[in-house]
Write a protein that holds these residues in place. Structure first.
Motif, PDB file in Angstrom:
ATOM      1  N   GLU A  22      26.209   0.241  53.014  1.00  0.00           N
ATOM      2  CA  GLU A  22      25.476  -0.662  52.133  1.00  0.00           C
ATOM      3  C   GLU A  22      25.777  -0.355  50.667  1.00  0.00           C
ATOM      4  N   ASP A  25      29.371  -1.609  49.897  1.00  0.00           N
ATOM      5  CA  ASP A  25      29.390  -3.065  49.736  1.00  0.00           C
ATOM      6  C   ASP A  25      28.857  -3.461  48.358  1.00  0.00           C
ATOM      7  N   ARG A  28      31.422  -2.497  45.600  1.00  0.00           N
ATOM      8  CA  ARG A  28      32.625  -3.326  45.727  1.00  0.00           C
ATOM      9  C   ARG A  28      32.388  -4.696  45.076  1.00  0.00           C
TER      10      ARG A  28
END
Length: 135
Positions: A22, A25, A28
């Motif tokens: 998590e 992500d 990113r």
């Protein structure tokens, strides 16, 4: 600063819960260098950087059981037996961590993961705030 909250189900057992994916992500999506700040707004949970899924998570829980036994010694005494230890744990495992982000990736060491540590068996739902700071 950009920020979001993720929900984590920790269940009814003490746990070391991997939130690395998590976090990855989230950073990113930012697409730049900066700092990831991970914060758990709960008085009974913490954030740890450690090697997971190799036995270290179980070793951490065992060490916390030794240091903070689930018995009746705690002055903070509501909820399940030994609940007061959950309120002491964040002094040992703080409710936050800050991780450098380079090229949209956390600059963790080879075996490091981001984990939510939760000894509170009375509260199976947690929130974790992920914040990204950059220039």
């Amino acid at each position: 600063m950009r920020s979001e909250i993720i929900s984590v189900t920790t269940g009814s057992r003490e746990t070391v819960h991997d939130i690395t994916a998590e976090c990855a992500d989230f950073v990113r999506a930012q697409g730049e260098d900066g700092l990831l700040h991970v914060f758990v707004p709960h008085a009974t949970a913490g954030v740890a950087l450690l090697e997971l899924h190799s036995g270290s998570d179980d070793d951490l829980l065992a060490a916390l059981r030794d240091l903070l036994p689930a018995d009746d010694r705690w002055r903070h005494a509501h909820g399940s037996r030994g609940h007061g230890r959950s309120h002491v744990m964040p002094a040992l495992i703080p409710p936050y961590a800050t991780i450098p982000v380079l090229d949209g990736r956390m600059a963790l060491g080879t075996w490091q993961s981001v984990a939510l540590v939760d000894l509170n068996v009375d509260n199976p739902q947690r929130q974790v705030r992920l914040s990204f700071l950059s220039d």
